[in-house]
Design an enzyme around this catalytic site. Structure first.
Site, PDB file in Angstrom:
ATOM      1  N   ASN A  42      -3.123   7.988  -0.869  1.00 23.91           N
ATOM      2  CA  ASN A  42      -4.315   7.129  -0.902  1.00 23.91           C
ATOM      3  C   ASN A  42      -5.533   7.939  -1.324  1.00 23.91           C
ATOM      4  O   ASN A  42      -5.689   9.119  -0.981  1.00 23.91           O
ATOM      5  CB  ASN A  42      -4.529   6.397   0.425  1.00 23.91           C
ATOM      6  N   ILE A  43      -6.386   7.281  -2.112  1.00 26.16           N
ATOM      7  CA  ILE A  43      -7.569   7.923  -2.687  1.00 26.16           C
ATOM      8  C   ILE A  43      -8.764   7.047  -2.361  1.00 26.16           C
ATOM      9  O   ILE A  43      -8.916   5.956  -2.944  1.00 26.16           O
ATOM     10  CB  ILE A  43      -7.421   8.086  -4.215  1.00 26.16           C
ATOM     11  N   GLU A  44      -9.560   7.473  -1.404  1.00 30.07           N
ATOM     12  CA  GLU A  44     -10.689   6.645  -0.968  1.00 30.07           C
ATOM     13  C   GLU A  44     -11.932   6.924  -1.799  1.00 30.07           C
ATOM     14  O   GLU A  44     -11.986   7.869  -2.585  1.00 30.07           O
ATOM     15  CB  GLU A  44     -10.944   6.888   0.521  1.00 30.07           C
ATOM     16  N   CYS A  53      -4.648   2.540  -2.722  1.00 33.10           N
ATOM     17  CA  CYS A  53      -3.563   2.811  -1.768  1.00 33.10           C
ATOM     18  C   CYS A  53      -2.565   3.804  -2.368  1.00 33.10           C
ATOM     19  O   CYS A  53      -2.429   3.902  -3.595  1.00 33.10           O
ATOM     20  CB  CYS A  53      -2.814   1.528  -1.430  1.00 33.10           C
ATOM     21  N   GLU A  55       0.647   3.545  -2.393  1.00 31.89           N
ATOM     22  CA  GLU A  55       1.698   2.842  -3.142  1.00 31.89           C
ATOM     23  C   GLU A  55       1.212   2.527  -4.552  1.00 31.89           C
ATOM     24  O   GLU A  55       1.954   2.666  -5.530  1.00 31.89           O
ATOM     25  CB  GLU A  55       2.066   1.526  -2.444  1.00 31.89           C
ATOM     26  N   CYS A  86       0.345  -2.903   2.175  1.00 34.66           N
ATOM     27  CA  CYS A  86      -0.612  -4.006   2.280  1.00 34.66           C
ATOM     28  C   CYS A  86      -0.198  -5.125   1.301  1.00 34.66           C
ATOM     29  O   CYS A  86       0.655  -4.922   0.432  1.00 34.66           O
ATOM     30  CB  CYS A  86      -2.029  -3.515   1.976  1.00 34.66           C
ATOM     31  N   CYS A  89      -0.400  -4.310  -2.434  1.00 32.63           N
ATOM     32  CA  CYS A  89       0.655  -3.398  -2.919  1.00 32.63           C
ATOM     33  C   CYS A  89       2.003  -4.097  -2.975  1.00 32.63           C
ATOM     34  O   CYS A  89       2.827  -3.810  -3.851  1.00 32.63           O
ATOM     35  CB  CYS A  89       0.720  -2.145  -2.047  1.00 32.63           C
TER      36      CYS A  89
HETATM   37  N1  THU Z   1      -3.554   2.384   2.785  1.00 32.08           N
HETATM   38  C1  THU Z   1      -2.550   2.729   1.935  1.00 32.08           C
HETATM   39  O1  THU Z   1      -2.613   3.762   1.255  1.00 32.08           O
HETATM   40  N2  THU Z   1      -1.476   1.903   1.853  1.00 32.08           N
HETATM   41  C2  THU Z   1      -1.315   0.747   2.572  1.00 32.08           C
HETATM   42  O2  THU Z   1      -0.371   0.012   2.357  1.00 32.08           O
HETATM   43  C3  THU Z   1      -2.281   0.415   3.615  1.00 32.08           C
HETATM   44  C4  THU Z   1      -3.570   1.171   3.565  1.00 32.08           C
HETATM   45  C5  THU Z   1      -4.723   3.274   2.858  1.00 32.08           C
HETATM   46  C6  THU Z   1      -5.957   2.731   2.205  1.00 32.08           C
HETATM   47  C7  THU Z   1      -7.041   3.452   2.975  1.00 32.08           C
HETATM   48  O3  THU Z   1      -7.276   4.697   2.351  1.00 32.08           O
HETATM   49  C8  THU Z   1      -6.458   3.691   4.336  1.00 32.08           C
HETATM   50  O4  THU Z   1      -5.062   3.504   4.212  1.00 32.08           O
HETATM   51  C9  THU Z   1      -6.982   2.768   5.408  1.00 32.08           C
HETATM   52  O5  THU Z   1      -6.889   1.443   5.028  1.00 32.08           O
END
Ligand code: THU
Length: 132
Positions: A42-44, A53, A55, A86, A89
Site C-alpha cells: 500500500n502506498i498512502e 491499496c 492489491e 476492499c 480491489c
Molecule cells: N489497504 C490495502 O492496502 N488493501 C486493502 O484491501 C484494504 C486497505 C490499505 C490502504 C491504506 O493504506 C490502509 O490499508 C488503511 O486503509
C-alpha cells in the site's frame, strides 16, 4: 509455488509499505496463470483519496507487464485479523480473473482462502454493458 511461499513473499513486500497515515502495512502478491509473480504494497498519500491499496499496486504491476490472467493472490497485513481485499480491489481483480483464489494471512501466519466469486458475488462485468 506453495501457499506458504506466496504468503512469505507478500510479507516481504509489506515491509516496503508507505503508510505513515494509517500505520497499517499491507502486502500483496499475485500469481499469474503462467506462474509469474508480481508484488505490491500500500502506498498512502497526504491527499488520502490518492492512496493505493497493495492489491491494486500488485495488479497494476502485473498488467503493466502484459499479464491479464491470475491464479492466486496472497494478502498480508500486520494486524491480528485477516486483511480482506476492499471492495474496489475485489472489482479490480474481477475484471481479469473472477475466480482467482484469494489467500488472506494474519501477522501470526494463519490464513484463510476464498474464491473471489465468493467475496464478490454478482459482480458487475463487461458482459452487462452489452457493447463489448
Ligand atoms: N489497504 C490495502 O492496502 N488493501 C486493502 O484491501 C484494504 C486497505 C490499505 C490502504 C491504506 O493504506 C490502509 O490499508 C488503511 O486503509
Amino acid at each position: 509455488m506453495t501457499d506458504r511461499k506466496l504468503i512469505d513473499l507478500a510479507t516481504e513486500v509489506m515491509e516496503n509499505s508507505y503508510s505513515p497515515y494509517s500505520r497499517f502495512k499491507v502486502g500483496a502478491v499475485v500469481e499469474c496463470s503462467d506462474g509469474s509473480i508480481f508484488m505490491g504494497c500500500n502506498i498512502e498519500n497526504a491527499a488520502f483519496g490518492a492512496t493505493m491499496c497493495a492489491e491494486a499496486a500488485a495488479i497494476a504491476s502485473a498488467v503493466s507487464a502484459g499479464k491479464r490472467s491470475f491464479k492466486r493472490m496472497a494478502i498480508t497485513s500486520e494486524g491480528s485479523v485477516y486483511c480482506f481485499p476492499c471492495g474496489s480491489c475485489r472489482q479490480l481483480l474481477s475484471e481479469f480473473s473472477p475466480d482467482i483464489e484469494v489467500l488472506c494471512a494474519r501477522a501470526d501466519g494463519r490464513y484463510v482462502s476464498y474464491s473471489l466469486s465468493a467475496l464478490l458475488p454478482m459482480a458487475f462485468n463487461k458482459e452487462q454493458m452489452g457493447n463489448t
